[in-house]
Write an enzyme that holds these catalytic residues in place. Structure first.
Site, PDB file in Angstrom:
ATOM      1  CE  LYS A  18      -0.832   2.569  -0.090  1.00 33.84           C
ATOM      2  NZ  LYS A  18      -1.432   2.960  -1.282  1.00 33.84           N
TER       3      LYS A  18
ATOM      4  CB  CYS B   4     -13.058  -9.067  -3.264  1.00 32.26           C
ATOM      5  SG  CYS B   4     -13.897  -8.026  -2.120  1.00 32.26           S
TER       6      CYS B   4
ATOM      7  CD  GLU C 145      -9.414 -11.045  -7.967  1.00 32.38           C
ATOM      8  OE1 GLU C 145      -8.199 -10.656  -7.835  1.00 32.38           O
ATOM      9  OE2 GLU C 145     -10.260 -10.673  -7.273  1.00 32.38           O
TER      10      GLU C 145
ATOM     11  N   GLY D 294      -6.397  -6.050  -0.696  1.00 30.40           N
ATOM     12  CA  GLY D 294      -5.808  -5.831  -2.259  1.00 30.40           C
ATOM     13  C   GLY D 294      -5.746  -7.320  -2.732  1.00 30.40           C
ATOM     14  CB  SER D 295      -3.976  -8.025  -5.866  1.00 21.96           C
ATOM     15  OG  SER D 295      -2.567  -7.778  -5.321  1.00 21.96           O
TER      16      SER D 295
ATOM     17  N   GLY E  34      -0.893  -8.906  -1.109  1.00 21.42           N
ATOM     18  CA  GLY E  34      -1.125  -9.470   0.264  1.00 21.42           C
ATOM     19  C   GLY E  34      -0.238 -10.614   0.781  1.00 21.42           C
TER      20      GLY E  34
ATOM     21  CD  GLU F 164     -11.064  -9.777   4.661  1.00 21.70           C
ATOM     22  OE1 GLU F 164     -11.188 -10.472   3.679  1.00 21.70           O
ATOM     23  OE2 GLU F 164     -11.057 -10.268   5.595  1.00 21.70           O
TER      24      GLU F 164
HETATM   25  P1  NAD Z   1      -2.999  -3.941  -5.168  1.00 21.62           P
HETATM   26  O1  NAD Z   1      -2.659  -5.283  -4.526  1.00 21.62           O
HETATM   27  O2  NAD Z   1      -2.774  -3.524  -6.458  1.00 21.62           O
HETATM   28  O3  NAD Z   1      -3.211  -2.640  -4.099  1.00 21.62           O
HETATM   29  C1  NAD Z   1      -3.783  -2.763  -2.915  1.00 21.62           C
HETATM   30  C2  NAD Z   1      -3.104  -1.874  -2.047  1.00 21.62           C
HETATM   31  O4  NAD Z   1      -1.681  -2.174  -1.625  1.00 21.62           O
HETATM   32  C3  NAD Z   1      -3.009  -0.323  -2.493  1.00 21.62           C
HETATM   33  O5  NAD Z   1      -3.184   0.500  -1.606  1.00 21.62           O
HETATM   34  C4  NAD Z   1      -1.365  -0.377  -2.981  1.00 21.62           C
HETATM   35  O6  NAD Z   1      -0.827   0.736  -3.139  1.00 21.62           O
HETATM   36  C5  NAD Z   1      -0.658  -1.294  -1.782  1.00 21.62           C
HETATM   37  N1  NAD Z   1       0.705  -1.903  -1.863  1.00 21.62           N
HETATM   38  C6  NAD Z   1       1.008  -2.329  -3.386  1.00 21.62           C
HETATM   39  N2  NAD Z   1       2.226  -2.792  -3.048  1.00 21.62           N
HETATM   40  C7  NAD Z   1       2.328  -2.979  -1.675  1.00 21.62           C
HETATM   41  C8  NAD Z   1       3.303  -3.623  -1.041  1.00 21.62           C
HETATM   42  N3  NAD Z   1       4.492  -4.124  -1.664  1.00 21.62           N
HETATM   43  N4  NAD Z   1       3.257  -3.265   0.339  1.00 21.62           N
HETATM   44  C9  NAD Z   1       2.273  -2.748   0.900  1.00 21.62           C
HETATM   45  N5  NAD Z   1       1.220  -2.077   0.182  1.00 21.62           N
HETATM   46  C10 NAD Z   1       1.270  -2.322  -1.151  1.00 21.62           C
HETATM   47  O7  NAD Z   1      -4.595  -4.379  -5.348  1.00 21.62           O
HETATM   48  P2  NAD Z   1      -5.919  -3.445  -6.074  1.00 21.62           P
HETATM   49  O8  NAD Z   1      -5.612  -3.578  -7.770  1.00 21.62           O
HETATM   50  O9  NAD Z   1      -5.759  -2.151  -5.953  1.00 21.62           O
HETATM   51  O10 NAD Z   1      -7.107  -3.897  -5.837  1.00 21.62           O
HETATM   52  C11 NAD Z   1      -7.847  -5.152  -6.412  1.00 21.62           C
HETATM   53  C12 NAD Z   1      -7.732  -6.404  -5.604  1.00 21.62           C
HETATM   54  O11 NAD Z   1      -8.205  -6.206  -4.179  1.00 21.62           O
HETATM   55  C13 NAD Z   1      -8.221  -7.548  -6.062  1.00 21.62           C
HETATM   56  O12 NAD Z   1      -7.688  -8.867  -6.299  1.00 21.62           O
HETATM   57  C14 NAD Z   1      -9.671  -7.508  -5.117  1.00 21.62           C
HETATM   58  O13 NAD Z   1     -10.052  -8.891  -5.258  1.00 21.62           O
HETATM   59  C15 NAD Z   1      -9.102  -7.169  -3.957  1.00 21.62           C
HETATM   60  N6  NAD Z   1      -9.915  -6.826  -3.055  1.00 21.62           N
HETATM   61  C16 NAD Z   1     -10.382  -7.756  -1.965  1.00 21.62           C
HETATM   62  C17 NAD Z   1     -11.238  -7.496  -1.145  1.00 21.62           C
HETATM   63  C18 NAD Z   1     -11.651  -8.300  -0.029  1.00 21.62           C
HETATM   64  O14 NAD Z   1     -12.286  -7.836   1.027  1.00 21.62           O
HETATM   65  N7  NAD Z   1     -11.364  -9.483   0.212  1.00 21.62           N
HETATM   66  C19 NAD Z   1     -12.154  -6.111  -1.221  1.00 21.62           C
HETATM   67  C20 NAD Z   1     -11.554  -5.081  -2.599  1.00 21.62           C
HETATM   68  C21 NAD Z   1     -10.655  -5.579  -3.276  1.00 21.62           C
END
Ligand code: NAD
Length: 497
Positions: free
Chosen positions: A176, A284, A385, A228-229, A233, A250
């Site tokens: 996804k 990130c 962040e 993701g965030s 996470g 991550e």
């Molecule tokens: P986000 O958490 O909003 O979304 C990430 C993913 O999770 C998306 O695909 C989203 O649709 C999905 N999602 C949302 N709610 C969910 C739920 N309840 N259950 C399962 N999946 C769900 O993050 P974003 O705004 O897309 O990305 C930015 C964040 O990602 C920043 O915090 C950044 O630091 C982090 N990031 C981390 C890394 C790493 O390797 N540590 C790499 C890239 C980005």
């Protein structure tokens, strides 16, 4: 690659969401440029995808690993051929400049060839037995169906960090992508399928949080890899913990760069421009805290401010663009909120702190490179962040203080130190609390064959990249072979009382 692939891909077939619902995907640099409507998937779509992946696992998981590696190598070849076309579409969808999205695809290429190679080295161990005529070994087995959920900022590289080792190890995948980069995800899937993945081995479900939640909570998904965030996470981790699933998280970062008085300042400035403002600060691993010695603070900050102000902001598919837009209005609102917080907290907004105006930026979500000075370590702009082109500068007077400030944070992804002193550099490698430390380089620049991941609030102990990722995507099976021809009781027959 001009067609828009705006469907799910389940069991070898491109199809719409069962509900018919969809969401709009737009170009963040030119909001009037609509890329397409994408399926807003739900439980039913996820269920179909997981069922297909479960069925395909039976054959894919038992195929010789090097044969899986051959397909991964072909994926690498196709990505190499299509690098520019794919990068163009990625820039159009998520905004970072074309040279950066080409780097994103290159990381996927490197990951494909690396994973292909590892299919010939999925090591177990053989160790001596306590007993005579008995052979002990451990072997690696695939886990089953893996759910892959990713962020938008590395729309190709990050999903491949997850999917390529998962597939190499014999797992099947339901992917996804982020709702902010669905097209890039679909284009990647198309290439992977063209390289020869059998139906059901890789399935794509588009959508947002609902689709993600359905995947995480599906009882037949054995492992979940999430990027993701930290907020999302944590929800993923709770659900997986409850359901006894393996999960890799991550998450966010607030990465420090320490600059000591003996640093090469020209090198530091190049590193900061790339680390803090590359991908518009939406990495990130972005350098978001500059922890600088008081002796070089003013010189460094003033030169950096001049160079940052000169960065060309615009649509990333134009040749001269150095910094693209923020991903969407929500991202822009968050940055504006934190700039307000910084000013209220008493920091000085040296440059930026606003949206740019003029030709080429009027139809997108752009923000100027922003530098805050007079930041102290406990301000919110030093701890939370922001995920945008905002650098918080904290002045320190010793190495010891620098490390204390660097570690005074809930995150622990990447870090950097600039110094000419090798002893200090080696101390820092051990003393900075982060998954990654760069010496005389900025906080960004992962290589596919090196482990990637964070400590503290950034992760849950797993690593992507490198050999370590194969630990996540395999189960260890322990095997004892007794060829003595008699019953040998461990801890009993071989111990004299
Ligand atoms: P986000 O958490 O909003 O979304 C990430 C993913 O999770 C998306 O695909 C989203 O649709 C999905 N999602 C949302 N709610 C969910 C739920 N309840 N259950 C399962 N999946 C769900 O993050 P974003 O705004 O897309 O990305 C930015 C964040 O990602 C920043 O915090 C950044 O630091 C982090 N990031 C981390 C890394 C790493 O390797 N540590 C790499 C890239 C980005």
């Amino acid at each position: 690659m001009s067609e828009v692939l705006n469907q799910n891909f389940i069991d070898g077939t491109w199809q719409d969401a069962a509900s018919g619902a969809s969401f709009k995907d737009i170009n963040p640099a030119l909001n009037s440029d609509v890329i397409g409507q994408f399926p807003e998937s739900g439980v039913e779509d996820v269920d179909d995808a997981v069922r297909a992946a479960r069925t395909a696992f039976k054959t894919w998981g038992s195929m010789p690993a090097p044969a899986r590696g051959d397909i991964l190598r072909r994926i690498g070849d196709l990505l190499t051929e299509r690098k520019s076309e794919l990068a163009f579409q990625m820039t159009r969808e998520m905004g970072k400049p074309f040279f950066e999205t080409k780097g994103d695809v290159q990381e996927a290429i490197d990951t494909a060839y690396y994973a292909a190679t590892e299919t010939r080295r999925l090591f177990g161990h053989t160790v001596p037995s306590e007993m005579p005529n008995k052979f002990n070994m451990s072997i690696r087995r695939p886990i089953g169906v893996c759910g892959v959920i990713s962020a938008w900022n590395f729309p190709v590289a990050v999903p491949t960090w997850k999917m390529f080792p998962a597939l190499a190890a014999g797992n099947t995948v339901v992917f996804k992508p982020s709702e902010d980069a669905p097209h890039s995800g679909a284009l990647l899937v198309k290439i992977m399928v063209e390289a020869g993945l059998p139906a059901g081995v890789l399935n794509l479900v588009q959508g947002g949080g609902n689709a993600g939640r359905a995947l995480v909570e599906h009882p037949d998904v054995n492992a979940v890899s999430f990027t993701g965030s930290t907020v999302t996470g944590s929800q993923v981790g709770e659900a997986c913990g409850r359901m006894h699933k393996r999960f890799s998280l991550e998450m966010g970062g607030k990465n420090p760069m320490i600059v000591l008085a003996d640093a090469d300042l020209d090198l530091v400035i190049d590193g900061l421009l790339w680390g803090a403002f590359g991908t518009t600060g939406q990495r990130c691993t972005a350098t978001s805290r500059l922890i600088v010695h008081e002796d070089v603070h003013d010189e460094l900050v003033n030169t950096l401010a001049e160079r940052a102000k000169a960065l060309k902001i615009g649509y990333g598919n134009l040749d001269d663009t150095e910094m693209g837009p923020v991903i969407n209005q929500k991202g822009l609102d968050k940055i504006e909120y934190y700039v307000g917080v910084g000013i209220e907290e008493g920091a000085t907004c040296l440059i930026g702190g606003k949206r740019p105006t003029g030709e080429g930026v009027e139809d997108g979500t752009f923000y100027e490179p922003t530098i805050f000075t007079d930041v102290t370590q406990n301000m919110r702009i030093a701890k939370e962040e922001i995920f945008g082109p905002v650098l918080s500068v904290i002045k320190i007077s010793s190495y010891k203080e620098a490390v204390e400030v660097a570690n005074n944070i809930e995150f622990g992804l990447s870090s950097a130190i600039y110094t000419q002193d090798i002893a200090t550099a080696f101390r820092a490698m051990h003393e900075i609390e982060a998954g990654i430390t760069y010496v005389n380089g900025p906080t960004i620049g992962a290589e596919a064959h090196m482990p990637f991941g964070g400590v503290k609030g950034t992760g849950n102990g797993h690593r992507e990249g490198g050999w370590e990722v194969f630990e996540f995507y395999t189960e260890t099976k322990t095997v004892y072979v007794d060829y003595s021809g008699k019953l040998q009781k461990a801890q009993i027959d071989n111990v004299e009382d």
